[in-house]
Design a protein around this motif. Sequence first.
Motif, PDB file in Angstrom:
ATOM      1  N   ALA A 196       0.707  -0.987   0.186  1.00 59.26           N
ATOM      2  CA  ALA A 196       0.132   0.135  -0.046  1.00 59.26           C
ATOM      3  C   ALA A 196       1.190   1.328   0.098  1.00 59.26           C
ATOM      4  CB  ALA A 196      -1.180  -0.196   1.289  1.00 59.26           C
ATOM      5  N   ASN A 197       1.676   0.968  -0.643  1.00 59.37           N
ATOM      6  CA  ASN A 197       3.130   2.815  -0.111  1.00 59.37           C
ATOM      7  C   ASN A 197       2.346   3.282  -1.740  1.00 59.37           C
ATOM      8  OD1 ASN A 197       5.088   1.191   1.010  1.00 59.37           O
ATOM      9  ND2 ASN A 197       5.832   0.119  -0.151  1.00 59.37           N
ATOM     10  N   ILE A 198       1.987   3.106  -2.947  1.00 53.89           N
ATOM     11  CA  ILE A 198       1.712   3.645  -3.547  1.00 53.89           C
ATOM     12  C   ILE A 198      -0.312   3.889  -3.203  1.00 53.89           C
ATOM     13  CG2 ILE A 198       1.068   4.002  -6.515  1.00 53.89           C
ATOM     14  CD1 ILE A 198       3.925   3.571  -5.838  1.00 53.89           C
ATOM     15  N   LYS A 199      -1.031   4.957  -3.297  1.00 53.08           N
ATOM     16  CA  LYS A 199      -2.210   4.734  -2.396  1.00 53.08           C
ATOM     17  C   LYS A 199      -2.366   6.081  -3.136  1.00 53.08           C
ATOM     18  CE  LYS A 199      -2.158   3.439   2.323  1.00 53.08           C
ATOM     19  NZ  LYS A 199      -0.946   4.212   2.386  1.00 53.08           N
ATOM     20  N   ARG A 200      -3.904   6.256  -3.537  1.00 50.27           N
ATOM     21  CA  ARG A 200      -5.082   7.170  -4.658  1.00 50.27           C
ATOM     22  C   ARG A 200      -5.015   8.091  -3.729  1.00 50.27           C
ATOM     23  NH1 ARG A 200      -9.341   5.195  -8.517  1.00 50.27           N
ATOM     24  NH2 ARG A 200      -7.089   4.219  -9.236  1.00 50.27           N
ATOM     25  N   SER A 201      -5.667   7.932  -2.621  1.00 53.30           N
ATOM     26  CA  SER A 201      -5.723   9.258  -2.158  1.00 53.30           C
ATOM     27  C   SER A 201      -5.577   9.678  -0.516  1.00 53.30           C
ATOM     28  CB  SER A 201      -7.132   9.869  -2.298  1.00 53.30           C
ATOM     29  OG  SER A 201      -8.319   8.793  -1.534  1.00 53.30           O
ATOM     30  N   ARG A 202      -5.495  10.250  -0.118  1.00 49.39           N
ATOM     31  CA  ARG A 202      -5.490  10.296   1.272  1.00 49.39           C
ATOM     32  C   ARG A 202      -7.218  10.380   2.166  1.00 49.39           C
ATOM     33  NH1 ARG A 202      -0.943  13.283   3.373  1.00 49.39           N
ATOM     34  NH2 ARG A 202      -0.236  11.490   2.725  1.00 49.39           N
ATOM     35  N   PHE A 203      -7.367   9.645   2.619  1.00 53.28           N
ATOM     36  CA  PHE A 203      -8.793  10.076   3.305  1.00 53.28           C
ATOM     37  C   PHE A 203      -9.077  11.524   4.666  1.00 53.28           C
ATOM     38  CE2 PHE A 203     -11.347   8.652   8.093  1.00 53.28           C
ATOM     39  CZ  PHE A 203     -12.032   9.149   7.198  1.00 53.28           C
ATOM     40  N   PRO A 204      -9.866  12.149   4.835  1.00 44.66           N
ATOM     41  CA  PRO A 204      -9.653  13.480   5.298  1.00 44.66           C
ATOM     42  C   PRO A 204      -9.821  13.081   6.840  1.00 44.66           C
ATOM     43  CG  PRO A 204     -11.243  13.312   3.915  1.00 44.66           C
ATOM     44  CD  PRO A 204     -10.932  12.559   3.200  1.00 44.66           C
ATOM     45  N   LEU A 205      -8.746  13.061   7.480  1.00 45.68           N
ATOM     46  CA  LEU A 205      -9.426  12.956   9.150  1.00 45.68           C
ATOM     47  C   LEU A 205      -9.819  13.874   9.665  1.00 45.68           C
ATOM     48  CD1 LEU A 205      -5.726  11.886   9.635  1.00 45.68           C
ATOM     49  CD2 LEU A 205      -7.708   9.772   9.353  1.00 45.68           C
ATOM     50  N   PRO A 206     -10.585  13.764  10.430  1.00 46.36           N
ATOM     51  CA  PRO A 206     -11.679  14.550  11.371  1.00 46.36           C
ATOM     52  C   PRO A 206     -11.088  15.085  12.544  1.00 46.36           C
ATOM     53  CG  PRO A 206     -12.740  12.516  12.011  1.00 46.36           C
ATOM     54  CD  PRO A 206     -11.971  12.301  11.254  1.00 46.36           C
ATOM     55  N   PRO A 207     -11.862  15.925  13.304  1.00 47.01           N
ATOM     56  CA  PRO A 207     -10.573  16.695  13.965  1.00 47.01           C
ATOM     57  C   PRO A 207     -10.130  15.914  15.607  1.00 47.01           C
ATOM     58  CG  PRO A 207     -11.835  18.580  13.431  1.00 47.01           C
ATOM     59  CD  PRO A 207     -12.651  16.784  12.669  1.00 47.01           C
ATOM     60  N   GLY A 208      -9.267  15.530  16.148  1.00 48.72           N
ATOM     61  CA  GLY A 208      -8.804  14.787  17.030  1.00 48.72           C
ATOM     62  C   GLY A 208      -8.338  13.755  16.669  1.00 48.72           C
ATOM     63  N   VAL A 209      -8.009  13.178  15.185  1.00 47.69           N
ATOM     64  CA  VAL A 209      -8.011  12.148  15.228  1.00 47.69           C
ATOM     65  C   VAL A 209      -6.589  12.234  14.471  1.00 47.69           C
ATOM     66  CG1 VAL A 209      -8.449  10.371  13.405  1.00 47.69           C
ATOM     67  CG2 VAL A 209     -10.271  10.898  14.936  1.00 47.69           C
ATOM     68  N   GLU A 210      -5.815  11.415  14.144  1.00 49.73           N
ATOM     69  CA  GLU A 210      -4.073  11.803  13.618  1.00 49.73           C
ATOM     70  C   GLU A 210      -3.161  10.171  13.693  1.00 49.73           C
ATOM     71  OE1 GLU A 210      -0.755  14.411  14.857  1.00 49.73           O
ATOM     72  OE2 GLU A 210      -2.084  13.919  17.235  1.00 49.73           O
ATOM     73  N   ALA A 211      -2.619  10.675  12.858  1.00 51.12           N
ATOM     74  CA  ALA A 211      -1.170   9.171  13.064  1.00 51.12           C
ATOM     75  C   ALA A 211      -0.845  10.147  14.158  1.00 51.12           C
ATOM     76  CB  ALA A 211      -0.783   9.774  11.780  1.00 51.12           C
ATOM     77  N   ILE A 212      -0.406  10.063  14.680  1.00 52.77           N
ATOM     78  CA  ILE A 212      -0.038  10.678  16.709  1.00 52.77           C
ATOM     79  C   ILE A 212       1.782  10.315  16.644  1.00 52.77           C
ATOM     80  CG2 ILE A 212      -0.255   9.044  18.177  1.00 52.77           C
ATOM     81  CD1 ILE A 212      -1.074  11.272  19.851  1.00 52.77           C
ATOM     82  N   ASN A 213       1.868   9.305  15.614  1.00 58.94           N
ATOM     83  CA  ASN A 213       3.353   8.388  15.786  1.00 58.94           C
ATOM     84  C   ASN A 213       4.097   9.092  14.571  1.00 58.94           C
ATOM     85  OD1 ASN A 213       3.514   6.311  17.648  1.00 58.94           O
ATOM     86  ND2 ASN A 213       2.064   6.112  17.004  1.00 58.94           N
ATOM     87  N   LEU A 214       4.213  10.486  13.477  1.00 57.08           N
ATOM     88  CA  LEU A 214       3.999  10.638  12.465  1.00 57.08           C
ATOM     89  C   LEU A 214       4.131  11.535  12.817  1.00 57.08           C
ATOM     90  CD1 LEU A 214       3.021   8.742   9.719  1.00 57.08           C
ATOM     91  CD2 LEU A 214       5.097   8.325  10.974  1.00 57.08           C
ATOM     92  N   ARG A 215       3.896  12.235  13.993  1.00 52.08           N
ATOM     93  CA  ARG A 215       3.529  13.572  14.026  1.00 52.08           C
ATOM     94  C   ARG A 215       4.801  14.442  13.968  1.00 52.08           C
ATOM     95  NH1 ARG A 215       0.623  15.776  20.207  1.00 52.08           N
ATOM     96  NH2 ARG A 215      -0.762  15.310  19.055  1.00 52.08           N
ATOM     97  N   GLY A 216       5.198  15.440  13.186  1.00 52.81           N
ATOM     98  CA  GLY A 216       5.931  16.286  12.814  1.00 52.81           C
ATOM     99  C   GLY A 216       6.894  15.129  12.006  1.00 52.81           C
ATOM    100  N   SER A 217       6.531  14.818  11.248  1.00 55.29           N
ATOM    101  CA  SER A 217       8.129  14.202   9.966  1.00 55.29           C
ATOM    102  C   SER A 217       7.285  14.189   8.463  1.00 55.29           C
ATOM    103  CB  SER A 217       7.680  12.245  10.041  1.00 55.29           C
ATOM    104  OG  SER A 217       7.046  11.374  10.326  1.00 55.29           O
ATOM    105  N   GLN A 218       7.349  13.867   7.675  1.00 54.36           N
ATOM    106  CA  GLN A 218       7.140  14.155   6.108  1.00 54.36           C
ATOM    107  C   GLN A 218       6.493  13.359   5.688  1.00 54.36           C
ATOM    108  OE1 GLN A 218      10.895  14.494   3.590  1.00 54.36           O
ATOM    109  NE2 GLN A 218       9.027  14.021   1.410  1.00 54.36           N
ATOM    110  N   GLN A 219       5.125  14.251   5.222  1.00 54.16           N
ATOM    111  CA  GLN A 219       4.234  13.582   5.090  1.00 54.16           C
ATOM    112  C   GLN A 219       4.363  12.302   3.878  1.00 54.16           C
ATOM    113  OE1 GLN A 219       0.497  13.937   6.154  1.00 54.16           O
ATOM    114  NE2 GLN A 219       1.743  13.568   7.752  1.00 54.16           N
ATOM    115  N   GLN A 220       3.704  11.909   3.952  1.00 51.71           N
ATOM    116  CA  GLN A 220       3.480  10.971   2.480  1.00 51.71           C
ATOM    117  C   GLN A 220       2.679  11.376   1.341  1.00 51.71           C
ATOM    118  OE1 GLN A 220       3.760   6.907   3.870  1.00 51.71           O
ATOM    119  NE2 GLN A 220       4.960   7.020   2.182  1.00 51.71           N
TER     120      GLN A 220
END
Length: 378
Positions: free
Chosen positions: A183-207
């Motif tokens: 799943a490294n090549i993905k078509r789109s990103r699901f827009p996350l609602p407020p309060g839900v985030e990939a917290i372990n990637l906070r501050g790192s470069q977005q895919q």
Amino acid sequence: MNALGEPVRPAWQRVPADIMSLSDYERHALHHVERASWAHIACGADQELSVAHNRAAFDAIRLVPEPLPDLSDAHTRVDLLGKTLRSPVLLAPVAYQRLMHPDGELATVRAAMAMQTAMMVSTLATHTIEDIAQAAEAARRELGRGAPLYFQLYSQPERSTSLNLVRRAETAGYEAVVWTVDANIKRSRFPLPPGVEAINLRGSQQQPTQTSDLTSEHILFGTPLAHQAPGWDELVWLRAQTRLPLVVKGILSASAAKRAVELGADAIVVSNHGGRVLDGVVSPIDVLPAIRAAVPASIPLIVDSGVRLGTDVVKAIAFGATAVMVGRPQLHALATAGMLGVAHMLHLLRSELELAMAQTGCATLSQISPTLLACTDR
Ligand code: FNR
């Protein structure tokens, strides 16, 4: 609003009395999840042919019962990655669990420990790697039982980010790294609602994701997404970084499985990502015998995508799987009844598995063999 156009119901504090199987959790969960989140978890790629085929492939297999088995020492234990697990059913890595329930992965991991079920924790979890490990440890201490946690890695644009995640998982006591390759090549990103985030990637470069902008010259080829997508050299690199067992998830061909093992994979997850990535692909059960034959018998094969019934577990093991995983059912159970729901879902699946083993004359998983399988109508 939920997908029925009604207000979203909070999760039950108990297990609803009419839940008898995993599909009942799906029916209930519809009421407890925001419409957009429901679409996100339920969907498959394009026409959802793969989602349907994942079920059809299991349904087309027939089991031959065996009467009067000796079940006096029967059990469902399995050895996997250096540990004996109570059951061959694991929790697949599933992102963003706070979309389903405010406690997200913390509820799931407590249920997993209570039910002695190994859990793969997603890179895209909504709680930190460390908090999830701590919740697992607290549950193990309180209950006097538990199961391992494995960390699922999505390769990040910068290798240093991936490495940092692996180091955090090692320090927090995770017992394997599961590297997802499909799943490294993905078509789109699901827009996350407020309060839900990939917290372990906070501050790192977005895919980066594939653009659908008509004015841009490039779609996928020629974009950063294509440039940054990892190749086989990433596996060689990853293998050299960690002493933890390394599992490669998202393999559907004998040649890829062989190559992964040659480059250092300790186990393979045969998966089509629940039909979410490319539509019209083979189901794991279609390719399992060929993959089993291609890699050494000592390499465990874990199967997911469409597993919903105890009989599916028996069928997968008869085809060569060591263990299986469930993805969406944990979300359905989490949304319906939080931690209790996930624990109950795992209990249901284990009850069905024991019944299916008893009916097919198998006192242990090692007694499950292809002789249990009749001709299929596929
Ligand atoms: C997934 N899956 C997944 N896999 C992975 O390696 N990392 C991840 O973060 C996720 N996230 C994720 C989110 C959602 C909403 C779904 C449904 C699936 C794939 C998952 O691990 C597993 O391969 C499939 O879910 C198995 O299929 P079933 O059981 O859902 O049919």
